[in-house]
Design an enzyme around this catalytic site. Structure first.
Site, PDB file in Angstrom:
ATOM      1  N   THR A 153       0.864  -1.182   0.000  1.00  0.00           N
ATOM      2  CA  THR A 153       0.000   0.000   0.000  1.00  0.00           C
ATOM      3  C   THR A 153       0.901   1.233   0.000  1.00  0.00           C
ATOM      4  O   THR A 153       2.112   1.126   0.176  1.00  0.00           O
ATOM      5  CB  THR A 153      -0.893   0.046   1.259  1.00  0.00           C
TER       6      THR A 153
ATOM      7  N   LEU B  78       3.170  -1.223   4.806  1.00  0.00           N
ATOM      8  CA  LEU B  78       2.481  -0.001   5.235  1.00  0.00           C
ATOM      9  C   LEU B  78       3.526   1.109   5.285  1.00  0.00           C
ATOM     10  O   LEU B  78       4.613   0.911   5.849  1.00  0.00           O
ATOM     11  CB  LEU B  78       1.852  -0.193   6.619  1.00  0.00           C
TER      12      LEU B  78
ATOM     13  N   ILE C  49       7.576  -2.340   6.911  1.00  0.00           N
ATOM     14  CA  ILE C  49       7.555  -0.881   6.973  1.00  0.00           C
ATOM     15  C   ILE C  49       8.130  -0.288   5.688  1.00  0.00           C
ATOM     16  O   ILE C  49       9.292  -0.536   5.333  1.00  0.00           O
ATOM     17  CB  ILE C  49       8.360  -0.367   8.191  1.00  0.00           C
ATOM     18  N   LYS C  50       7.280   0.492   5.030  1.00  0.00           N
ATOM     19  CA  LYS C  50       7.698   1.117   3.770  1.00  0.00           C
ATOM     20  C   LYS C  50       8.305   2.485   4.078  1.00  0.00           C
ATOM     21  O   LYS C  50       7.674   3.336   4.723  1.00  0.00           O
ATOM     22  CB  LYS C  50       6.456   1.269   2.875  1.00  0.00           C
ATOM     23  N   ILE C  51       9.524   2.668   3.626  1.00  0.00           N
ATOM     24  CA  ILE C  51      10.300   3.869   3.963  1.00  0.00           C
ATOM     25  C   ILE C  51      10.798   4.511   2.670  1.00  0.00           C
ATOM     26  O   ILE C  51      11.333   3.812   1.802  1.00  0.00           O
ATOM     27  CB  ILE C  51      11.547   3.462   4.802  1.00  0.00           C
TER      28      ILE C  51
END
Ligand code: G3P
Length: 218
Positions: free
Chosen positions: A27, A57, A83-85
């Site tokens: 997402t 996310l 964790i999308k960074i």
């Protein structure tokens, strides 16, 4: 090649899951906003449907401290949360810290091989190069995937290449030919992968001829 679906739409996630080929979900803030629902409602819905495969996310902060705080919050929502960074200096620093804490990461908004080297060296679980957005500005998105694959193989980096910003079936085919680990695909493109006019014409002919077969068991 793993198939992730690039959406926050629960109906699309369910449909892709029903095909039996879904390996994960990605997402981003745009996709979450498109649902028009509160953030936590969307995330809970997705994690209930996909409790045991990676669900990316994205953090909304751009500074190291903010990203770390949000990453800690998001990672507590589910064991399968990734964790999308964003690929910035602060982002890479956050990835390194999260890797040391055993938290999975997906480094997003990658548009160049130099950025890719940083993410792989930091130990990101996934790296998301955006092929469609490069094509949009007349750069060959898939050339970036080829370059990243070479760099990954040269140094045996463990980061999985997650081809993102996929717009059409040929992006998926090319990603597979290059040997990318993952393609995150919009539902529309997953459905397009099955389509071929000769399949439709062939099926129609078989069904017509089947009518002529005497004493059919079904
Ligand atoms: O999730 C990130 C990426 O896949 C976005 O795609 O179509 O907005 O460039 P797009």
């Amino acid at each position: 090649m793993k198939f992730f679906i690039d959406t926050a739409d629960i109906e699309e996630i369910k449909a892709a899951k029903d095909m039996g080929l879904l390996d994960g979900v990605t997402t981003n803030p745009t996709l979450i906003a498109k649902t028009g629902k509160p953030f936590l409602d969307v995330v809970e819905e997705i994690l209930k449907e996909i409790p045991d495969k990676p669900v990316s996310l994205e953090v909304a902060s751009t500074d190291f401290e903010g990203m770390m705080k949000e990453a800690e919050y998001l990672s507590k929502l589910g064991d399968n949360v990734v964790i999308k960074i964003p690929l910035t200096v602060d982002g890479i620093r956050a990835v390194k810290h999260l890797v040391d804490e055993g938290i999975k990461t997906n480094v997003t908004l990658c548009f160049s091989p130099n950025q890719a080297i940083l993410a792989m060296k930091a130990g990101a679980t996934y790296l998301s190069p955006f092929v469609g957005r490069l094509d949009d500005i007349a750069h060959e998105g898939m050339e970036l995937i080829r370059q990243i694959k070479t760099i990954k193989d040269n140094y045996n980096f463990k980061t999985e290449i997650l081809v993102a910003s996929i717009r059409h079936p040929m992006h998926v085919v090319e990603a597979a030919l290059i040997g990318a680990d993952v393609a995150t695909i919009p539902y529309k493109v997953i459905a397009q992968l099955a389509k071929h006019p000769l399949t439709d014409i062939g099926l129609e002919r078989f069904l017509k001829d089947w009518e002529k077969v005497p004493e059919k068991p079904f």
